[in-house]
Design a protein around this motif. Sequence first.
Motif, PDB file in Angstrom:
ATOM      1  N   ARG A 171      14.579  -0.933  16.616  1.00 52.56           N
ATOM      2  CA  ARG A 171      15.000  -1.683  15.422  1.00 52.56           C
ATOM      3  C   ARG A 171      13.826  -2.532  14.985  1.00 52.56           C
ATOM      4  NH1 ARG A 171      20.111  -3.223  16.374  1.00 52.56           N
ATOM      5  NH2 ARG A 171      20.708  -1.332  15.247  1.00 52.56           N
ATOM      6  N   VAL A 172      13.487  -2.443  13.715  1.00 52.05           N
ATOM      7  CA  VAL A 172      12.352  -3.211  13.187  1.00 52.05           C
ATOM      8  C   VAL A 172      12.828  -4.654  12.988  1.00 52.05           C
ATOM      9  CG1 VAL A 172      10.638  -3.402  11.359  1.00 52.05           C
ATOM     10  CG2 VAL A 172      11.500  -1.139  12.034  1.00 52.05           C
ATOM     11  N   LEU A 173      12.198  -5.569  13.744  1.00 48.17           N
ATOM     12  CA  LEU A 173      12.582  -6.979  13.633  1.00 48.17           C
ATOM     13  C   LEU A 173      11.766  -7.672  12.549  1.00 48.17           C
ATOM     14  CD1 LEU A 173      12.784  -7.777  17.459  1.00 48.17           C
ATOM     15  CD2 LEU A 173      14.640  -7.125  15.915  1.00 48.17           C
ATOM     16  N   GLU A 174      10.469  -7.325  12.518  1.00 46.22           N
ATOM     17  CA  GLU A 174       9.589  -7.912  11.513  1.00 46.22           C
ATOM     18  C   GLU A 174       8.673  -6.808  11.021  1.00 46.22           C
ATOM     19  OE1 GLU A 174       7.142 -10.971  13.156  1.00 46.22           O
ATOM     20  OE2 GLU A 174       8.864 -11.961  14.121  1.00 46.22           O
ATOM     21  N   ALA A 175       8.259  -6.890   9.792  1.00 50.51           N
ATOM     22  CA  ALA A 175       7.234  -5.989   9.272  1.00 50.51           C
ATOM     23  C   ALA A 175       6.297  -6.822   8.421  1.00 50.51           C
ATOM     24  CB  ALA A 175       7.865  -4.866   8.453  1.00 50.51           C
ATOM     25  N   GLU A 176       5.146  -7.241   9.018  1.00 52.57           N
ATOM     26  CA  GLU A 176       4.208  -8.135   8.339  1.00 52.57           C
ATOM     27  C   GLU A 176       2.988  -7.348   7.884  1.00 52.57           C
ATOM     28  OE1 GLU A 176       4.948 -11.240   7.826  1.00 52.57           O
ATOM     29  OE2 GLU A 176       6.775 -11.244   9.070  1.00 52.57           O
ATOM     30  N   GLN A 177       2.353  -7.846   6.845  1.00 55.51           N
ATOM     31  CA  GLN A 177       1.127  -7.249   6.365  1.00 55.51           C
ATOM     32  C   GLN A 177       0.059  -7.296   7.451  1.00 55.51           C
ATOM     33  OE1 GLN A 177       0.770  -5.856   3.253  1.00 55.51           O
ATOM     34  NE2 GLN A 177      -1.146  -5.087   4.154  1.00 55.51           N
ATOM     35  N   HIS A 178      -0.642  -6.172   7.632  1.00 53.02           N
ATOM     36  CA  HIS A 178      -1.749  -6.137   8.605  1.00 53.02           C
ATOM     37  C   HIS A 178      -2.867  -7.034   8.092  1.00 53.02           C
ATOM     38  CE1 HIS A 178      -5.163  -4.616  10.901  1.00 53.02           C
ATOM     39  NE2 HIS A 178      -4.328  -3.888  11.653  1.00 53.02           N
ATOM     40  N   ASP A 235      -4.892  -3.238   3.898  1.00 55.24           N
ATOM     41  CA  ASP A 235      -3.876  -3.379   2.857  1.00 55.24           C
ATOM     42  C   ASP A 235      -2.676  -2.470   3.066  1.00 55.24           C
ATOM     43  OD1 ASP A 235      -5.450  -5.188   1.706  1.00 55.24           O
ATOM     44  OD2 ASP A 235      -6.189  -3.897   0.061  1.00 55.24           O
ATOM     45  N   ARG A 236      -2.955  -1.258   3.548  1.00 57.69           N
ATOM     46  CA  ARG A 236      -1.864  -0.271   3.565  1.00 57.69           C
ATOM     47  C   ARG A 236      -1.076  -0.262   4.873  1.00 57.69           C
ATOM     48  NH1 ARG A 236      -4.447   4.995   0.621  1.00 57.69           N
ATOM     49  NH2 ARG A 236      -4.861   3.977  -1.367  1.00 57.69           N
ATOM     50  N   LEU A 237      -1.455  -1.096   5.793  1.00 51.13           N
ATOM     51  CA  LEU A 237      -0.783  -1.075   7.093  1.00 51.13           C
ATOM     52  C   LEU A 237       0.092  -2.306   7.256  1.00 51.13           C
ATOM     53  CD1 LEU A 237      -3.670   0.144   9.439  1.00 51.13           C
ATOM     54  CD2 LEU A 237      -1.868   1.478   8.313  1.00 51.13           C
ATOM     55  N   LYS A 238       1.158  -2.092   8.022  1.00 53.55           N
ATOM     56  CA  LYS A 238       2.013  -3.217   8.376  1.00 53.55           C
ATOM     57  C   LYS A 238       2.050  -3.308   9.886  1.00 53.55           C
ATOM     58  CE  LYS A 238       4.809  -3.422   4.255  1.00 53.55           C
ATOM     59  NZ  LYS A 238       5.731  -2.533   3.534  1.00 53.55           N
ATOM     60  N   VAL A 239       2.177  -4.548  10.366  1.00 53.92           N
ATOM     61  CA  VAL A 239       2.333  -4.753  11.800  1.00 53.92           C
ATOM     62  C   VAL A 239       3.804  -5.094  12.026  1.00 53.92           C
ATOM     63  CG1 VAL A 239       1.612  -6.096  13.798  1.00 53.92           C
ATOM     64  CG2 VAL A 239      -0.020  -5.631  11.943  1.00 53.92           C
ATOM     65  N   CYS A 240       4.449  -4.244  12.814  1.00 57.38           N
ATOM     66  CA  CYS A 240       5.891  -4.401  12.998  1.00 57.38           C
ATOM     67  C   CYS A 240       6.188  -4.877  14.410  1.00 57.38           C
ATOM     68  CB  CYS A 240       6.610  -3.073  12.764  1.00 57.38           C
ATOM     69  SG  CYS A 240       6.239  -2.355  11.160  1.00 57.38           S
ATOM     70  N   CYS A 255       2.168   0.386  11.393  1.00 58.53           N
ATOM     71  CA  CYS A 255       2.798   1.484  10.665  1.00 58.53           C
ATOM     72  C   CYS A 255       2.239   1.549   9.251  1.00 58.53           C
ATOM     73  CB  CYS A 255       4.314   1.259  10.619  1.00 58.53           C
ATOM     74  SG  CYS A 255       5.193   2.544   9.725  1.00 58.53           S
ATOM     75  N   GLY A 256       1.919   2.763   8.809  1.00 62.02           N
ATOM     76  CA  GLY A 256       1.339   2.933   7.477  1.00 62.02           C
ATOM     77  C   GLY A 256       2.337   3.348   6.415  1.00 62.02           C
ATOM     78  N   ALA A 257       3.600   3.513   6.783  1.00 65.42           N
ATOM     79  CA  ALA A 257       4.555   4.022   5.800  1.00 65.42           C
ATOM     80  C   ALA A 257       4.958   2.926   4.820  1.00 65.42           C
ATOM     81  CB  ALA A 257       5.795   4.553   6.519  1.00 65.42           C
ATOM     82  N   PRO A 258       5.028   3.240   3.536  1.00 63.98           N
ATOM     83  CA  PRO A 258       5.376   2.214   2.546  1.00 63.98           C
ATOM     84  C   PRO A 258       6.822   1.752   2.676  1.00 63.98           C
ATOM     85  CG  PRO A 258       5.154   4.380   1.501  1.00 63.98           C
ATOM     86  CD  PRO A 258       4.707   4.537   2.909  1.00 63.98           C
ATOM     87  N   LEU A 306      -3.120   2.102  20.889  1.00 68.78           N
ATOM     88  CA  LEU A 306      -4.305   2.121  20.023  1.00 68.78           C
ATOM     89  C   LEU A 306      -4.620   0.726  19.507  1.00 68.78           C
ATOM     90  CD1 LEU A 306      -3.911   5.133  17.556  1.00 68.78           C
ATOM     91  CD2 LEU A 306      -5.555   4.900  19.415  1.00 68.78           C
ATOM     92  N   GLU A 307      -5.892   0.509  19.251  1.00 74.32           N
ATOM     93  CA  GLU A 307      -6.317  -0.674  18.491  1.00 74.32           C
ATOM     94  C   GLU A 307      -6.504  -0.213  17.055  1.00 74.32           C
ATOM     95  OE1 GLU A 307      -7.817  -4.005  19.368  1.00 74.32           O
ATOM     96  OE2 GLU A 307      -6.401  -3.773  21.050  1.00 74.32           O
ATOM     97  N   LEU A 308      -5.744  -0.760  16.122  1.00 79.21           N
ATOM     98  CA  LEU A 308      -5.944  -0.413  14.716  1.00 79.21           C
ATOM     99  C   LEU A 308      -6.429  -1.640  13.984  1.00 79.21           C
ATOM    100  CD1 LEU A 308      -2.845   1.836  14.101  1.00 79.21           C
ATOM    101  CD2 LEU A 308      -5.231   2.512  13.715  1.00 79.21           C
ATOM    102  N   ARG A 309      -7.717  -1.665  13.697  1.00 78.75           N
ATOM    103  CA  ARG A 309      -8.348  -2.795  13.007  1.00 78.75           C
ATOM    104  C   ARG A 309      -7.977  -4.110  13.675  1.00 78.75           C
ATOM    105  NH1 ARG A 309      -9.605  -1.326   6.908  1.00 78.75           N
ATOM    106  NH2 ARG A 309      -9.768   0.896   7.253  1.00 78.75           N
ATOM    107  N   GLY A 310      -8.132  -4.111  15.007  1.00 77.89           N
ATOM    108  CA  GLY A 310      -7.957  -5.373  15.728  1.00 77.89           C
ATOM    109  C   GLY A 310      -6.538  -5.666  16.156  1.00 77.89           C
ATOM    110  N   VAL A 311      -5.593  -4.829  15.773  1.00 82.85           N
ATOM    111  CA  VAL A 311      -4.216  -5.067  16.211  1.00 82.85           C
ATOM    112  C   VAL A 311      -3.796  -3.913  17.117  1.00 82.85           C
ATOM    113  CG1 VAL A 311      -1.827  -5.343  15.468  1.00 82.85           C
ATOM    114  CG2 VAL A 311      -3.698  -6.279  14.082  1.00 82.85           C
TER     115      VAL A 311
END
Lengths: 354, 814
Positions: free
Chosen positions: B50-57, B61-66, B82-85, B111-116
């Motif tokens: 269950r997605v609790l939070e979905a914040e901007q990476h 720009d196109r990634l979210k940290v969930c 996650c990259g899905a809109p 994975l490390e994706l741009r530091g996250v």
Amino acid sequence: MIERIEQLRAEAESEISAAGSSEALEQLRLRYLGRKAELPQLLRGVAALEPAQRSQVGQAANEARQGLETLLAARAAELGGRELEARLADDRVDVTLPGAPPQPLGRLHVISSTRRELEDIFLGLGFTVMEGPEVETVHYNFDALNHSPTHPARARSDTFYVSADVVLRTHTSPMQVRAMEAHPPPLYIVVPGRVYRPDSDATHTPQFHQIEGLAVDEDITLADLKGTLLTFARAVFGDDRDVRLRPHFFPFTEPSVEVDVSCFHCGGTGFLRDGSRCPVCKGEGWLEVLGAGEVDPNLYSFIPTTEANAPGYDPEKVQGFAWGMGIERIAMLKHGIPDLRLLYENDLRFLEQF
Amino acid sequence: MLVPLNWLREYCNPDLDTRGIEERLTMTGTKVEAIHHHGVPSADRFVVGRVLEAEQHPGADRLKVCKVDLGDDRDGPASIVCGAPNVAAGQTVAVARPGAVMPDGSELQRLELRGVTSEGMILAENELEIDSSPSTHGILVLDDRMLDAELAPGTPLADVLEIATDVLELEVTPNRPDCLAVYGVARELHAATVGTSAGAELAGAPWEEDPGSPGPVAGLEVTVECPDLCPRFTARLFENVTIAPSPLWLKARLSAAGQRPINNVVDITNYVMLLTGQPLHAFDADRVAGGHLTVRRARDGEQVLTLDGQTRTLDGEMVVIDDADGPTSIAGLMGGARSEVAPDTTRVLLEVATWNGPNIHRTSAALALRSEASSRFEKGLQPEQCMHAQAVATRLMLELCGATVAPGTIDVGPPPPPPQVIPLREQRVEAILGVPVARERQEQILNALDFATQRTDDGLEVVVPALRRADVTREIDLIEEVARIDGLERLPATLPARRGAAGLLTHSQRVRREAEDALVGRGLNEIVGWSFADPELLDRLRLPAEHDMRRVIAVENPLSEGQSIMRPTLLGSLLDAARENVSRNGPDVSIFESGTVYRAPREGLLAEEHHALGALLSGRLAPRSWRGAPGEADFFAAKALLAALLDRFHLDWSVQPGKRPFLHPGRAAAVLAGEEQLGFIGELHPLVASAWDLERTAVFTVDLGKLAAAAPAVVSFSELASVPSLRQDLAVTLPAGVAAGEILQRVGAAAGEMLEHVEVFDVYTGEQVGEGRRSLALGLTFRAHDRTLTDEDVAPARERIIAALDEIGGELRG
């Protein structure tokens, strides 16, 4: 005089032993035993001696002559053998040169040799070889083999037509009917021959060869089919082979089966010693080689009873099995030939391999 | 037929793994051709989240940290990039955790994706192979799409979605269209395991409950003008339909079965077809003009635009379904574009019909149009199956499309025939199989296959179920059912009694083998050519218009023009093979072929066929040698080979000069056995040789049937003379035009019985014998059976020979 004989003998013996050639030996024979030689002269003179000496001298001279003759013969054999050896040694050839004139080697095509091998196996089992026409009527190719009037195999995409009623036979099975029309039961036949279907790719050629089997008697069972085909499988692919019958469908047999032979390459395990998948059976352990079954009773009903086949084929009184296999398939499996088309290219480099 | 195992197990779930099921199906007649796997290789590490939070990476720009709750109490929510809109807090999603293996075989890493750090992946439908169509990009939101919305985080994904299944690829024999259906295969699996410890019951048929009703349908009429081609036509009308994507479970099953999900209505028709074996067709009821459908034969040349966008031209044996505006689909094959279900469709007319199998096969072949539907119809479905499909489809239309079903069912066609009852004699089973099957076991097998049974004195009385009506009509068909399920592996391997059997080759078969062996023994390789030939062959062989070899059998439907006649001679394939080998392997070719040749019949239906043997020699006859040059192919090389062949068969044979259009006119002859013409021999005409790019080439062919007829089957012993022979030579000069054959024939006739043999051991032409004359040296062998001959004994014979030769201009030499 006796001393002289002994002296001559000793002298001759030593010279004979030392003789180096057959020619030299012949010279010695002339010198010691020739007509004018001393020893024979002595022998001829024995008669003139007084009786007391006569026997002594005669005996000594005779012994000397016989001894020398024996020695000469032995020495001649020895020298002759040695000289022959020397002559033959000089007469040697380079045995590694090719034989001449060359005897060109011909081969049967692998389809022919495979066909003969199959024929011979079934000849040994008591089957007779029969052949039939390749340009066949629709009646024998389909109708009499229990194909419904609308059976898809009759389509022009699946069968070559010569006219509305005549086709290039699509299987050797029409001979089942022709044979039963011509001969009374019991009937044990194999029918090798060329058949045609409109397909052309790596695993299909528009012509290929089949060998059909038919056994009809009063009590031929599916178990008999299994035993017959087991014998065939072992004869072709080796004594350790096994067969399995899988239920299948053909219009002219009931029950129908497909017959698999355990893979000769991996021993039926599907895998090679190194653990890799067997390339021949693709890991299945079994090779599908033919279709078979008990002859559908409808076929017997289609056979008219005539003078030729009396008492005819009553479905309640006769039963039997039939099978058909592709000769190319057997040849390809057995020899590891990867592409069906190679069989029809007739490249001498291919033909000479078998 | 692709059958996802998860789906199959819903109806029959024996205690067997995939391999075990494969073995049982294969050995009872439904061959498993291959086992595929659909979806993820293993369901491990795929869970509900269950997605609790979905914040901007922070860095992309196109990634979210969930923050995603994976039900993991100890470590707390996972951080997943996650990259899905469409990802948003509050969604229930499908998550692959590190270590999960994706369908392509790759293992998911932390994975490390741009530091996250990303501790897994939120999945889209195509990543699970639920639906690979491009329109489904974006993550899969489970609570939007599942009826059961309360999914606890951490639940294994496989518990709620079919994300991994083995798929069986089955070979279904043409007599069993009932097995082109998941439920049909389930019945087979049930029967194949019945009575074993692993056996499982068969679940009730999915069509047992039908939410629909019989009777007329308001505003809809159907006329069948060709009942012979359409034994049954049923239709139902659905209203308030909402076209939407199908639920995930349905998409997953269709994808696993090799079908692409489209929308709920189309997916239902495909799903029901795969389950019941009966194809269905959905029309947009508002795009069917006039509310009246007519099933009729098409007119010759009539055109229909099918829903694949192609215009199809029909003929009078094809069947179309008409509405007021003309044809709207091709029966059994494909719907028309005009009445296709579209996103705005709200009323659906569901057609389920039975078509004549052979007619569908023909239409499908003629239009080169095959579909899942046509491949079922062409095998002949039973009319009962129509209502099976309507029942299942109706339930799904109501459940999945929010539809209502209009009262009634259009049902055109006679009632199905009554079930057939067949006696099965217990003894007959054993007589056919060679091994007994207990009556109880026969009952068990037949009942598992849906046959009803009743015991009789000598066996069973068996009622055939509707779906097997076409296939099972006789006792022998029941025996097959018993045999295949009971297990052919149980059969012993026995040999037939072979009463009166004697395995023998006929005389002509033995002659054929021996003839082939003779040529092989002389160094020729056998080829196997095509029976087909190009009609141009006849011209290339220079055959005049009326030549007998032009009496060819023509194939009406050849694969190509070059294979459109049946060969009248082996020459074509021999020449083709020679040309190929010369170009590939050099100029020396010695080959033969043993095969059938064909002529159109002078009377009767069938071809005139005979088995011919043909040989071709070109180039050197043997490999080059360090000791003397080998001979070259020419007329006499071929004739020597022919002699080596024919003399084996104790034939009285000869050759006579005889032209053939394709042979060198001065080096051609007919081959005779007595008066019977066996074939020909000669050097190729240079024009023919060059047409195949060959140098001097010699050929012969003989009719092996005639050869066998002329060859004695049994050779009788001739007394061996114990006295020596007398040999004399004779050199004569004769006019060059006198044939050697005639000379030998005269010598033989004049000499009388004492002449045992004549040979020609020298032939000379030149100055010494004079213009127009030729010298032959003959070796004469005389023998008497009772005495040693002297020169005086044979002098009279010799005189007679000389006199006979004198009559044809012969003079003794030297």
